[in-house]
Scaffold this motif. Structure first.
Motif, PDB file in Angstrom:
ATOM      1  N   UNK A 125       0.828  -1.193   0.000  1.00  0.00           N
ATOM      2  CA  UNK A 125       0.000   0.000   0.000  1.00  0.00           C
ATOM      3  C   UNK A 125       0.866   1.249   0.000  1.00  0.00           C
ATOM      4  N   UNK A 126       0.578   2.136  -0.958  1.00  0.00           N
ATOM      5  CA  UNK A 126       1.382   3.351  -1.070  1.00  0.00           C
ATOM      6  C   UNK A 126       1.040   4.323   0.046  1.00  0.00           C
ATOM      7  N   UNK A 127       2.061   4.890   0.602  1.00  0.00           N
ATOM      8  CA  UNK A 127       1.866   5.885   1.643  1.00  0.00           C
ATOM      9  C   UNK A 127       1.429   7.194   1.001  1.00  0.00           C
ATOM     10  N   UNK A 128       0.319   7.796   1.468  1.00  0.00           N
ATOM     11  CA  UNK A 128      -0.135   9.046   0.843  1.00  0.00           C
ATOM     12  C   UNK A 128       0.888  10.162   1.025  1.00  0.00           C
ATOM     13  N   UNK A 129       0.989  10.993   0.018  1.00  0.00           N
ATOM     14  CA  UNK A 129       1.902  12.132   0.096  1.00  0.00           C
ATOM     15  C   UNK A 129       1.107  13.414   0.296  1.00  0.00           C
ATOM     16  N   UNK A 130       1.680  14.315   1.073  1.00  0.00           N
ATOM     17  CA  UNK A 130       1.024  15.591   1.350  1.00  0.00           C
ATOM     18  C   UNK A 130       1.925  16.758   0.957  1.00  0.00           C
ATOM     19  N   UNK A 131       2.763  16.529  -0.032  1.00  0.00           N
ATOM     20  CA  UNK A 131       3.642  17.597  -0.508  1.00  0.00           C
ATOM     21  C   UNK A 131       2.837  18.603  -1.331  1.00  0.00           C
ATOM     22  N   UNK A 132       3.122  19.880  -1.194  1.00  0.00           N
ATOM     23  CA  UNK A 132       2.393  20.901  -1.969  1.00  0.00           C
ATOM     24  C   UNK A 132       2.624  20.756  -3.470  1.00  0.00           C
ATOM     25  N   UNK A 133       1.616  21.155  -4.247  1.00  0.00           N
ATOM     26  CA  UNK A 133       1.696  21.173  -5.706  1.00  0.00           C
ATOM     27  C   UNK A 133       1.688  22.633  -6.152  1.00  0.00           C
ATOM     28  N   UNK A 134       2.615  23.062  -7.000  1.00  0.00           N
ATOM     29  CA  UNK A 134       2.684  24.482  -7.390  1.00  0.00           C
ATOM     30  C   UNK A 134       1.517  24.894  -8.266  1.00  0.00           C
ATOM     31  N   UNK A 135       1.198  26.187  -8.256  1.00  0.00           N
ATOM     32  CA  UNK A 135       0.065  26.718  -9.008  1.00  0.00           C
ATOM     33  C   UNK A 135       0.300  26.627 -10.512  1.00  0.00           C
ATOM     34  N   UNK A 136       1.572  26.588 -10.953  1.00  0.00           N
ATOM     35  CA  UNK A 136       1.871  26.583 -12.388  1.00  0.00           C
ATOM     36  C   UNK A 136       1.316  25.358 -13.105  1.00  0.00           C
ATOM     37  N   UNK A 137       0.955  24.316 -12.368  1.00  0.00           N
ATOM     38  CA  UNK A 137       0.407  23.117 -13.008  1.00  0.00           C
ATOM     39  C   UNK A 137      -1.029  23.331 -13.485  1.00  0.00           C
ATOM     40  N   UNK A 138      -1.673  24.440 -13.075  1.00  0.00           N
ATOM     41  CA  UNK A 138      -3.080  24.635 -13.418  1.00  0.00           C
ATOM     42  C   UNK A 138      -3.394  26.019 -13.982  1.00  0.00           C
ATOM     43  N   UNK A 139      -2.475  26.970 -13.885  1.00  0.00           N
ATOM     44  CA  UNK A 139      -2.672  28.310 -14.456  1.00  0.00           C
ATOM     45  C   UNK A 139      -1.420  28.697 -15.221  1.00  0.00           C
ATOM     46  N   UNK A 140      -1.599  29.536 -16.227  1.00  0.00           N
ATOM     47  CA  UNK A 140      -0.445  29.941 -17.035  1.00  0.00           C
ATOM     48  C   UNK A 140       0.208  31.221 -16.539  1.00  0.00           C
ATOM     49  N   UNK A 141      -0.541  32.054 -15.818  1.00  0.00           N
ATOM     50  CA  UNK A 141       0.010  33.341 -15.389  1.00  0.00           C
ATOM     51  C   UNK A 141      -0.378  33.634 -13.938  1.00  0.00           C
ATOM     52  N   UNK A 142       0.425  34.466 -13.336  1.00  0.00           N
ATOM     53  CA  UNK A 142       0.131  35.010 -12.008  1.00  0.00           C
ATOM     54  C   UNK A 142       0.105  36.524 -12.141  1.00  0.00           C
ATOM     55  N   UNK A 143      -1.037  37.134 -11.859  1.00  0.00           N
ATOM     56  CA  UNK A 143      -1.199  38.576 -12.056  1.00  0.00           C
ATOM     57  C   UNK A 143      -1.104  39.323 -10.725  1.00  0.00           C
ATOM     58  N   UNK A 144      -0.436  40.457 -10.766  1.00  0.00           N
ATOM     59  CA  UNK A 144      -0.434  41.411  -9.645  1.00  0.00           C
ATOM     60  C   UNK A 144      -0.861  42.757 -10.228  1.00  0.00           C
ATOM     61  N   UNK A 145      -2.104  43.110  -9.986  1.00  0.00           N
ATOM     62  CA  UNK A 145      -2.735  44.244 -10.646  1.00  0.00           C
ATOM     63  C   UNK A 145      -2.852  45.410  -9.682  1.00  0.00           C
ATOM     64  N   UNK A 146      -2.488  46.594 -10.181  1.00  0.00           N
ATOM     65  CA  UNK A 146      -2.564  47.822  -9.379  1.00  0.00           C
ATOM     66  C   UNK A 146      -3.407  48.844 -10.116  1.00  0.00           C
ATOM     67  N   UNK A 147      -4.329  49.454  -9.415  1.00  0.00           N
ATOM     68  CA  UNK A 147      -5.215  50.445 -10.000  1.00  0.00           C
ATOM     69  C   UNK A 147      -4.701  51.852  -9.694  1.00  0.00           C
ATOM     70  N   UNK A 148      -4.758  52.758 -10.673  1.00  0.00           N
ATOM     71  CA  UNK A 148      -4.369  54.154 -10.390  1.00  0.00           C
ATOM     72  C   UNK A 148      -5.253  54.780  -9.315  1.00  0.00           C
ATOM     73  N   UNK A 149      -6.493  54.344  -9.223  1.00  0.00           N
ATOM     74  CA  UNK A 149      -7.385  54.882  -8.207  1.00  0.00           C
ATOM     75  C   UNK A 149      -7.023  54.387  -6.811  1.00  0.00           C
ATOM     76  N   UNK A 150      -6.390  53.226  -6.725  1.00  0.00           N
ATOM     77  CA  UNK A 150      -5.989  52.669  -5.424  1.00  0.00           C
ATOM     78  C   UNK A 150      -4.542  52.211  -5.513  1.00  0.00           C
ATOM     79  N   UNK A 151      -3.594  53.137  -5.504  1.00  0.00           N
ATOM     80  CA  UNK A 151      -2.183  52.761  -5.690  1.00  0.00           C
ATOM     81  C   UNK A 151      -1.650  51.885  -4.567  1.00  0.00           C
ATOM     82  N   UNK A 152      -2.306  51.911  -3.402  1.00  0.00           N
ATOM     83  CA  UNK A 152      -1.836  51.097  -2.279  1.00  0.00           C
ATOM     84  C   UNK A 152      -2.395  49.676  -2.307  1.00  0.00           C
TER      85      UNK A 152
END
Length: 419
Positions: A84-111
């Motif tokens: 019986x295989x021991x289950x693994x709980x290692x994290x899986x990176x987001x790149x396996x399911x999305x192509x981009x990571x966006x960080x969006x900043x609005x001029x109206x809310x620069x903070x």
């Protein structure tokens, strides 16, 4: 062979059917040996060459002995027992399911920096793909929809997916992360959609399907009811939340929060707790979404059992709980666009939604073998429902029935003559 033994065997053979079923191999060999012995005994005049007569109770040819021997036969092509295989709980990176990571900043809310996971739709002048926009529930993050996003694109390769972190969650940072009122979250989602369009250089929005889970369901319904997306909005889907049951569940929210561990020694331990507690019933999804829910404390010592703490303090959001869900059923039924409600059980329907469902105002799908996180526990089934929902509501595929006057108009080259 003695006369007693011969009579015993003859009586036994008389009771057998005329055409008996084929016995096992070991019984065939035993019967052939007995037959040869009987022939030899007949030729030798009935002597047994000094061998003692076998007892019917210990004879290997008896039915009891044959039954016990067949139980030890192993199939010819039986697979050896696999470890019986021991289950693994290692994290899986987001790149396996999305192509981009966006960080969006609005001029109206620069903070404010809005964080989102994104895979753009396929750009085609004749058949541009739709954009599924997700909003997660309280305490979750945009990675909650990772498996669902992949499943949708597998069924509909032209589709795009946008899965943001709302303020106070994930990696989105604003000037006031404690303001989680429904109007603020709805405005944030609209701002992220506009910023994504600017990032991609779209002159107009693609066809949009809003999908929200729990708190996210209230947010997408509020945005749909505002009409601010205009004709770009095809429809909206709500995952496992209705007004009545949500308000009732708020009373036990503190009990649930107090039962959770306050922290974990590692990310793997946090993933394991979500799986073993059945909070998430899909271990693969837990390995993707849980790491975004936890953050390592800067002052945590080596070996600290609570080095990883919850990123969002859900108890501090109590002032907004009731405002999230009051009026949800009314807005869900009245907003313009296709409507889909996916639940983990029919007991979650309140009276207003029951009446609306009987009137055919929205589509209802129940997935009984999942928990509250229906999109994580059953991403393939949820994706199939969403893709079919999109195809039913897409305007380019709608075929309107002919007008009554056209039905009686003669076709070209055809003439009708009165009699």
């Amino acid at each position: 062979m003695s006369d007693l033994h011969k009579e015993f065997l003859k009586a036994k053979l008389r009771r057998l059917p005329l055409e008996p079923p084929m016995p096992p191999t070991n019984q065939l060999s035993e019967l052939s040996i007995l037959s040869e012995e009987m022939e030899e005994e007949a030729e030798d005049g009935g002597t047994n060459h000094g061998r003692p007569p076998p007892s019917p109770l210990t004879d290997d040819s008896s039915s009891a002995s044959s039954a016990s021997s067949t139980g030890t036969i192993k199939p010819l092509f039986a697979r050896p027992p696999q470890p019986r295989k021991k289950p693994t709980f290692d994290p899986i990176p987001w790149q396996t399911h999305f192509s981009q990571e966006l960080r969006l900043t609005s001029p109206d809310s620069p903070n404010a920096t809005f964080h989102a996971y994104f895979t753009p739709p396929l750009a085609s002048p004749t058949n541009p793909g739709p954009l599924f926009i997700f909003h997660h529930g309280a305490g979750s993050s945009g990675l909650s929809f990772a498996l669902l996003a992949t499943s949708i694109r597998r069924l509909l390769p032209s589709a795009g997916v946008l899965s943001p972190d709302c303020r106070g969650h994930g990696e989105t940072v604003t000037s006031d992360d404690s303001d989680l009122s429904l109007s603020t979250l709805s405005a944030d989602l609209l701002a992220m959609i506009h910023l994504t369009a600017q990032h991609c250089g779209w002159t107009k929005f693609p066809e949009i399907v809003l999908v929200g889970h729990s708190l996210g369901g209230a947010v997408v319904v509020d945005l749909a009811a505002s009409g601010k997306l205009g004709a770009a909005l095809l429809g909206y889907a709500v995952l496992d939340v209705v007004e009545g049951s949500a308000i009732d569940a708020l009373q036990s929210m503190h009990t649930y929060l107090s039962s959770r561990p306050s922290g974990f020694a590692s990310l793997s331990q946090g993933i394991e707790w979500h799986t073993r507690s059945r909070t998430l019933r899909n271990p693969t999804s837990a390995r993707i979404s849980v790491p975004a829910l936890l953050t390592r404390q800067a002052d945590a010592a080596e070996g600290d059992s609570r080095a990883w703490r919850w990123r969002t303090d859900l108890a501090s959001t109590q002032p907004f709980w009731e405002g999230w869900f009051v009026g949800l059923s009314r807005k869900f039924l009245s907003a313009v666009g296709g409507k889909l409600l996916i639940l983990a059980g029919t007991d979650r329907l309140d009276k207003e939604l029951m009446i609306g469902q009987m009137q055919g105002k929205y589509q209802l799908l129940v997935l009984p073998e999942v928990g509250h996180f229906v999109h994580e526990d059953a991403p393939e089934k949820t994706a199939a429902a969403l893709v079919e929902f999109y195809r039913r509501n897409v305007r380019s595929a709608l075929v309107l029935p002919p007008k009554v006057g056209d039905m009686y108009r003669p076709a070209a080259g055809m003439h009708y003559t009165s009699i």
